[in-house]
Design a protein around this motif. Structure first.
Motif, PDB file in Angstrom:
ATOM      1  N   VAL A  56       0.359  -1.425   0.158  1.00 35.28           N
ATOM      2  CA  VAL A  56       0.346  -0.494   0.120  1.00 35.28           C
ATOM      3  C   VAL A  56       1.347   0.662  -0.278  1.00 35.28           C
ATOM      4  N   SER A  57       1.706   1.298   0.901  1.00 38.75           N
ATOM      5  CA  SER A  57       2.585   2.008   0.851  1.00 38.75           C
ATOM      6  C   SER A  57       4.366   1.983   1.535  1.00 38.75           C
ATOM      7  N   ALA A  58       5.265   3.086   1.388  1.00 33.47           N
ATOM      8  CA  ALA A  58       6.120   2.795   1.809  1.00 33.47           C
ATOM      9  C   ALA A  58       7.328   4.286   1.979  1.00 33.47           C
ATOM     10  N   ALA A  59       8.052   3.938   3.439  1.00 32.67           N
ATOM     11  CA  ALA A  59       8.605   4.661   3.758  1.00 32.67           C
ATOM     12  C   ALA A  59      10.427   4.307   4.165  1.00 32.67           C
ATOM     13  N   PHE A  60      11.358   5.337   3.525  1.00 26.74           N
ATOM     14  CA  PHE A  60      12.519   4.702   4.309  1.00 26.74           C
ATOM     15  C   PHE A  60      12.966   5.773   5.770  1.00 26.74           C
ATOM     16  N   VAL A 105      14.099   0.388   5.035  1.00 31.52           N
ATOM     17  CA  VAL A 105      12.786   0.934   4.463  1.00 31.52           C
ATOM     18  C   VAL A 105      11.020   0.372   5.435  1.00 31.52           C
ATOM     19  N   VAL A 106       9.664   0.745   5.687  1.00 31.37           N
ATOM     20  CA  VAL A 106       9.252   0.501   5.782  1.00 31.37           C
ATOM     21  C   VAL A 106       8.112  -0.027   5.108  1.00 31.37           C
ATOM     22  N   ILE A 107       7.187  -0.917   5.156  1.00 31.70           N
ATOM     23  CA  ILE A 107       6.486  -0.750   3.795  1.00 31.70           C
ATOM     24  C   ILE A 107       5.128  -1.619   4.594  1.00 31.70           C
ATOM     25  N   ALA A 108       4.263  -0.469   3.924  1.00 27.84           N
ATOM     26  CA  ALA A 108       2.103  -1.013   4.812  1.00 27.84           C
ATOM     27  C   ALA A 108       1.950  -1.889   3.993  1.00 27.84           C
ATOM     28  N   THR A 109       1.454  -3.425   4.360  1.00 29.32           N
ATOM     29  CA  THR A 109       0.195  -3.997   3.431  1.00 29.32           C
ATOM     30  C   THR A 109      -0.894  -4.008   3.707  1.00 29.32           C
ATOM     31  N   ARG A 110      -1.778  -4.416   2.335  1.00 29.38           N
ATOM     32  CA  ARG A 110      -3.274  -3.794   2.268  1.00 29.38           C
ATOM     33  C   ARG A 110      -3.556  -5.558   3.916  1.00 29.38           C
ATOM     34  N   ALA A 111      -2.514  -6.091   3.691  1.00 30.59           N
ATOM     35  CA  ALA A 111      -3.633  -7.091   5.452  1.00 30.59           C
ATOM     36  C   ALA A 111      -3.610  -6.091   6.592  1.00 30.59           C
ATOM     37  N   GLY A 112      -2.979  -5.206   6.570  1.00 30.88           N
ATOM     38  CA  GLY A 112      -2.890  -4.537   7.587  1.00 30.88           C
ATOM     39  C   GLY A 112      -1.458  -4.209   8.391  1.00 30.88           C
ATOM     40  N   GLY A 113      -0.387  -5.319   8.034  1.00 29.43           N
ATOM     41  CA  GLY A 113       0.777  -5.745   8.262  1.00 29.43           C
ATOM     42  C   GLY A 113       1.665  -4.318   8.337  1.00 29.43           C
ATOM     43  N   LEU A 114       2.888  -3.952   8.076  1.00 29.36           N
ATOM     44  CA  LEU A 114       3.882  -2.728   8.927  1.00 29.36           C
ATOM     45  C   LEU A 114       5.577  -4.347   8.647  1.00 29.36           C
ATOM     46  N   GLU A 115       6.339  -4.166   7.336  1.00 30.86           N
ATOM     47  CA  GLU A 115       7.842  -4.627   7.320  1.00 30.86           C
ATOM     48  C   GLU A 115       8.594  -4.248   6.401  1.00 30.86           C
ATOM     49  N   ILE A 116       9.479  -4.211   8.417  1.00 29.01           N
ATOM     50  CA  ILE A 116      10.316  -3.437   8.290  1.00 29.01           C
ATOM     51  C   ILE A 116      11.790  -4.492   7.755  1.00 29.01           C
ATOM     52  N   TRP A 117      12.386  -3.751   6.369  1.00 29.57           N
ATOM     53  CA  TRP A 117      13.592  -4.126   5.226  1.00 29.57           C
ATOM     54  C   TRP A 117      14.605  -3.890   5.794  1.00 29.57           C
ATOM     55  N   SER A 118      15.691  -4.405   5.667  1.00 31.73           N
ATOM     56  CA  SER A 118      17.424  -3.597   5.259  1.00 31.73           C
ATOM     57  C   SER A 118      17.350  -3.353   3.967  1.00 31.73           C
ATOM     58  N   THR A 119      17.903  -2.045   3.918  1.00 34.66           N
ATOM     59  CA  THR A 119      18.052  -1.958   2.050  1.00 34.66           C
ATOM     60  C   THR A 119      19.648  -2.113   2.095  1.00 34.66           C
ATOM     61  N   ASN A 120      20.579  -2.594   3.054  1.00 38.27           N
ATOM     62  CA  ASN A 120      21.989  -2.846   2.536  1.00 38.27           C
ATOM     63  C   ASN A 120      22.349  -4.359   1.899  1.00 38.27           C
TER      64      ASN A 120
END
Length: 206
Positions: free
Chosen positions: A180-184, A191-206
């Protein structure tokens, strides 16, 4: 709205529907657009209209630059317009070739991002030179210095991380649900990614 849920202020921002809102970085001003050729700028504490910026097209999205020096608005007629926030002078008009559903500035204020119909475009300002186009990019956001970008197509569970200046894909992230959306994160390689299921996923960009 106050912490107890009651309305702190109420005023008539437009005569019709409000299509877009943006606070200035210091929170003292609020810009509103309503699908007509104007951007209204309000004094938040006094609930009064400060000025009305006239656009050559109907506008339905709005954003302040990170330092609050510029205001940009996007038009479904295929343009983005920018003004000085203080002097109210129009600085640029970009013809995007497609309807603009959203506008935003890079965190360092060096460029403007326009989005619409799955295409994200990155423009140098105030020159108006097109820096980069990202197709299949219903979601598009950039890191603080503009070095990295993340894009995702509408309904996709795949996010692409780009070296924005080199126009190269750095990596691909696969999420559990459509994006749905993302933010660094401004201070860490995340980077934090928001999903349609209501979750927030935090990923490393390294």
């Amino acid at each position: 709205v106050r912490p107890d849920g009651t309305v702190a202020q109420r005023w008539q921002a437009r005569t019709g529907a409000v299509r877009g809102l943006a606070f200035s970085p210091d929170g003292t001003q609020l810009a509103s657009v309503g699908g007509d050729p104007s951007v209204r700028v309000w004094d938040v504490s006094a609930s009064r209209l400060i000025t009305e910026l006239q656009a050559p097209f109907d506008v339905s999205s709005v954003a302040y630059s990170p330092g609050g020096r510029l205001i940009a608005a996007g038009s479904t007629d295929g343009a983005a317009i920018g003004w000085q926030a203080a002097g109210r002078a129009r600085l640029f008009t970009l013809r995007t070739g497609q309807p603009v559903d959203g506008v935003d500035f890079l965190p360092d204020g060096s460029a403007l991002v326009t989005t619409g119909r799955g295409l994200a475009q990155l423009w140098f300002i105030p020159s108006g030179k097109l820096r980069r186009s990202y197709r299949d990019a219903a979601v598009a956001t950039f890191s603080g210095g503009g070095a990295l970008a993340i894009t995702a197509a509408a309904g996709s569970t795949e996010a692409r991380i780009w070296h924005a200046r080199a126009d190269q894909i750095r990596g691909v992230l696969h999420t559990a649900s459509p994006i749905v959306s993302a933010a660094f994160c401004p201070r860490r390689s995340r980077v934090v990614i928001a999903t349609r299921a209501g979750g927030l996923e935090i990923w490393s960009t390294n």
